[in-house]
Design a protein around this motif. Structure first.
Motif, PDB file in Angstrom:
ATOM      1  N   ARG A  72       0.840  -1.199   0.000  1.00 33.31           N
ATOM      2  CA  ARG A  72       0.000   0.000   0.000  1.00 33.31           C
ATOM      3  C   ARG A  72       0.877   1.251   0.000  1.00 33.31           C
ATOM      4  O   ARG A  72       0.641   2.206  -0.740  1.00 33.31           O
ATOM      5  N   GLN A  73       1.940   1.230   0.834  1.00 32.83           N
ATOM      6  CA  GLN A  73       2.858   2.370   0.882  1.00 32.83           C
ATOM      7  C   GLN A  73       3.567   2.552  -0.452  1.00 32.83           C
ATOM      8  O   GLN A  73       3.791   3.682  -0.905  1.00 32.83           O
ATOM      9  N   VAL A  74       3.930   1.442  -1.093  1.00 37.44           N
ATOM     10  CA  VAL A  74       4.560   1.515  -2.411  1.00 37.44           C
ATOM     11  C   VAL A  74       3.638   2.226  -3.403  1.00 37.44           C
ATOM     12  O   VAL A  74       4.060   3.142  -4.128  1.00 37.44           O
ATOM     13  N   ILE A  79      12.335   4.376  -0.474  1.00 34.47           N
ATOM     14  CA  ILE A  79      11.530   3.490   0.370  1.00 34.47           C
ATOM     15  C   ILE A  79      10.840   2.433  -0.482  1.00 34.47           C
ATOM     16  O   ILE A  79      10.796   1.247  -0.121  1.00 34.47           O
ATOM     17  N   VAL A  80      10.304   2.840  -1.633  1.00 37.77           N
ATOM     18  CA  VAL A  80       9.665   1.893  -2.548  1.00 37.77           C
ATOM     19  C   VAL A  80      10.642   0.786  -2.938  1.00 37.77           C
ATOM     20  O   VAL A  80      10.311  -0.410  -2.891  1.00 37.77           O
ATOM     21  N   GLU A 124      12.591  -4.798  -2.586  1.00 35.01           N
ATOM     22  CA  GLU A 124      13.755  -5.673  -2.418  1.00 35.01           C
ATOM     23  C   GLU A 124      13.579  -6.584  -1.219  1.00 35.01           C
ATOM     24  O   GLU A 124      14.018  -7.742  -1.236  1.00 35.01           O
ATOM     25  N   ALA A 125      12.930  -6.084  -0.159  1.00 40.65           N
ATOM     26  CA  ALA A 125      12.638  -6.925   1.011  1.00 40.65           C
ATOM     27  C   ALA A 125      11.676  -8.046   0.637  1.00 40.65           C
ATOM     28  O   ALA A 125      11.683  -9.116   1.268  1.00 40.65           O
ATOM     29  N   HIS A 126      10.838  -7.828  -0.385  1.00 43.90           N
ATOM     30  CA  HIS A 126       9.938  -8.860  -0.898  1.00 43.90           C
ATOM     31  C   HIS A 126      10.635  -9.742  -1.943  1.00 43.90           C
ATOM     32  O   HIS A 126      10.002 -10.623  -2.533  1.00 43.90           O
ATOM     33  N   GLN A 127      11.917  -9.468  -2.207  1.00 40.79           N
ATOM     34  CA  GLN A 127      12.683 -10.156  -3.248  1.00 40.79           C
ATOM     35  C   GLN A 127      12.045  -9.947  -4.630  1.00 40.79           C
ATOM     36  O   GLN A 127      11.997 -10.851  -5.462  1.00 40.79           O
ATOM     37  N   GLN A 128      11.573  -8.721  -4.838  1.00 45.26           N
ATOM     38  CA  GLN A 128      10.997  -8.329  -6.115  1.00 45.26           C
ATOM     39  C   GLN A 128      11.798  -7.162  -6.680  1.00 45.26           C
ATOM     40  O   GLN A 128      12.685  -6.624  -6.012  1.00 45.26           O
ATOM     41  N   ILE A 129      11.498  -6.778  -7.904  1.00 44.49           N
ATOM     42  CA  ILE A 129      12.277  -5.729  -8.573  1.00 44.49           C
ATOM     43  C   ILE A 129      11.364  -4.581  -8.976  1.00 44.49           C
ATOM     44  O   ILE A 129      10.153  -4.753  -9.124  1.00 44.49           O
ATOM     45  N   ILE A 130      11.963  -3.410  -9.148  1.00 38.36           N
ATOM     46  CA  ILE A 130      11.256  -2.253  -9.683  1.00 38.36           C
ATOM     47  C   ILE A 130      12.126  -1.613 -10.747  1.00 38.36           C
ATOM     48  O   ILE A 130      13.360  -1.589 -10.633  1.00 38.36           O
ATOM     49  N   SER A 131      11.493  -1.124 -11.780  1.00 37.22           N
ATOM     50  CA  SER A 131      12.229  -0.472 -12.869  1.00 37.22           C
ATOM     51  C   SER A 131      11.477   0.786 -13.286  1.00 37.22           C
ATOM     52  O   SER A 131      10.319   0.993 -12.905  1.00 37.22           O
ATOM     53  N   PHE A 165      16.390   6.085  -7.651  1.00 40.57           N
ATOM     54  CA  PHE A 165      15.969   5.455  -6.397  1.00 40.57           C
ATOM     55  C   PHE A 165      16.943   5.724  -5.253  1.00 40.57           C
ATOM     56  O   PHE A 165      16.810   5.131  -4.184  1.00 40.57           O
ATOM     57  N   GLU A 166      17.932   6.589  -5.480  1.00 41.22           N
ATOM     58  CA  GLU A 166      18.854   6.943  -4.402  1.00 41.22           C
ATOM     59  C   GLU A 166      18.174   7.888  -3.421  1.00 41.22           C
ATOM     60  O   GLU A 166      17.305   8.676  -3.783  1.00 41.22           O
ATOM     61  N   ARG A 167      18.617   7.821  -2.162  1.00 39.27           N
ATOM     62  CA  ARG A 167      18.060   8.704  -1.140  1.00 39.27           C
ATOM     63  C   ARG A 167      18.395  10.167  -1.468  1.00 39.27           C
ATOM     64  O   ARG A 167      19.522  10.490  -1.811  1.00 39.27           O
ATOM     65  N   PHE A 168      17.400  11.006  -1.353  1.00 37.10           N
ATOM     66  CA  PHE A 168      17.516  12.459  -1.514  1.00 37.10           C
ATOM     67  C   PHE A 168      17.851  12.886  -2.946  1.00 37.10           C
ATOM     68  O   PHE A 168      18.108  14.065  -3.181  1.00 37.10           O
ATOM     69  N   TYR A 169      17.881  11.929  -3.880  1.00 38.56           N
ATOM     70  CA  TYR A 169      18.201  12.342  -5.256  1.00 38.56           C
ATOM     71  C   TYR A 169      16.991  13.048  -5.860  1.00 38.56           C
ATOM     72  O   TYR A 169      15.887  12.496  -5.909  1.00 38.56           O
ATOM     73  N   ARG A 170      17.195  14.281  -6.304  1.00 39.49           N
ATOM     74  CA  ARG A 170      16.118  15.074  -6.870  1.00 39.49           C
ATOM     75  C   ARG A 170      16.526  15.558  -8.256  1.00 39.49           C
ATOM     76  O   ARG A 170      17.658  16.006  -8.453  1.00 39.49           O
ATOM     77  N   ILE A 171      15.585  15.490  -9.186  1.00 40.00           N
ATOM     78  CA  ILE A 171      15.842  16.001 -10.531  1.00 40.00           C
ATOM     79  C   ILE A 171      15.641  17.513 -10.558  1.00 40.00           C
ATOM     80  O   ILE A 171      16.457  18.259 -11.062  1.00 40.00           O
TER      81      ILE A 171
END
Length: 341
Positions: A235-237, A309-310, A315-322, A286-292
């Protein structure tokens, strides 16, 4: 090459040389054979003993140390185990591999050190901005609390907003830290992702309406899509991804969710038709504090940790995001979840 073969070849070469020299002076095959036999036997014994005692045994020890320490064993264990049948060649290979591994390790450590410096700099900057604002508002409050109560209330509200921002920042940092160390357990349950997505869309409907952005499924989903995951974390994702699309999407645009059924997974996509992201930014998104767009990010009130956080949750679920994006066309975030019947 094994020690016995090395000594044999060396002894043959020395014995043959002595035999030929003897034949040159004696002109006798008998003396050639005698000198060759005695020289070969003597050289083999002497060379084997000297090489074994002073060179070969040391190489074997070095090889054992390198081989076992590469496996992560301590010094005591490393001294008493594996012995190669051909350590002279193997030690060269082991040293090359070990040197290569150490080089890569040093490069990783340098990158981590650079990341640590950037992270500390970013954290410092993120904390200083609201802290300085709060300090300024409090000083102004002290001057106008009696003479201008309305202005005092206004500055008090601004100080409160910055305190909330600090609170969000600390909570997000704490969440990432706990996800990295595994302190936050993943409570796997079976649930319908379609229902969860609709809940999140309803939750963010007012925020989307304020920017004129339409939230929708690309297709009407009338059937459930059951997944196995931590419902609250997924849900948070979804909240983070949709809020991100609302912040950076085009006004009076759209944000769409689509589900693709794979063999043993569901692929979920969150797509907007905003200004898009330059390709050079995608690897660090996906780096912390990285802003465009730093100025716009702070205007929107984000902590700069939402996508980090996403990534950690998935990754804690052993899944990937792209992510894929095209300038002036839009951006799509895609992640997978385990499908369950």
């Amino acid at each position: 090459m094994k020690l016995s073969i090395l000594v044999l070849i060396t002894s043959l070469a020395v014995a043959l040389s002595i035999g030929l020299v003897n034949y040159h002076f004696q002109q006798s095959w008998y003396y050639l054979l005698i000198s060759f036999g005695v020289s070969f036997f003597t050289c083999f014994i002497v060379f084997y003993y000297l090489l074994e005692k002073y060179i070969y045994s040391k190489i074997v020890l070095i090889y054992k140390l390198i081989h076992n320490l590469k496996l992560g064993k301590d010094l005591k264990d490393a001294l008493g185990e594996y012995v190669s049948s051909d350590p002279i060649n193997d030690v060269e290979q082991e040293v090359k591999e070990w040197a290569g591994a150490k080089k890569r390790e040093i490069e990783v450590l340098k990158k981590q050190e650079q990341f640590r410096r950037e992270f500390l700099s970013n954290v410092s900057h993120e904390f200083k901005t609201p802290l300085f604002a709060i300090q300024g508002y409090i000083e102004t409050l002290q001057d106008c609390i009696v003479d201008d109560p309305d202005m005092a209330v206004k500055f008090l509200k601004k100080a409160e907003n910055n305190v909330e921002r600090l609170s969000y920042l600390i909570n997000d940092l704490d969440s990432i830290s706990k996800l990295e160390t595994g302190e936050i357990p993943i409570n796997y349950v079976k649930f319908d992702f379609v229902m969860l997505a609709k809940e999140v869309m309803e939750l963010l409907e007012d925020k989307a309406r304020s920017r004129g952005i339409t939230l929708s499924f690309k297709e009407k989903y009338t059937y459930p899509a059951f997944v196995r995951a931590d419902r609250e974390k997924i849900r948070q994702v979804m909240v983070n991804l949709i809020e991100n699309s609302l912040k950076y999407g085009r006004e009076r645009g759209s944000t769409a969710i689509k589900i693709f059924e794979l063999h043993d997974q569901y692929l979920i996509e969150v797509t907007d038709d905003g200004i898009g992201i330059d390709e050079k930014h995608l690897p660090r998104l996906f780096e912390r504090f990285y802003r465009i767009d730093t100025h716009r990010s702070r205007e929107e009130g984000g902590t700069g940790l939402g996508l980090a956080i996403v990534k950690h949750i998935l990754e804690a679920h052993q899944q990937i995001i792209s992510v894929r994006s095209t300038l002036q066309i839009g951006t799509t975030f895609a992640f997978t979840l385990e499908k369950i019947g």
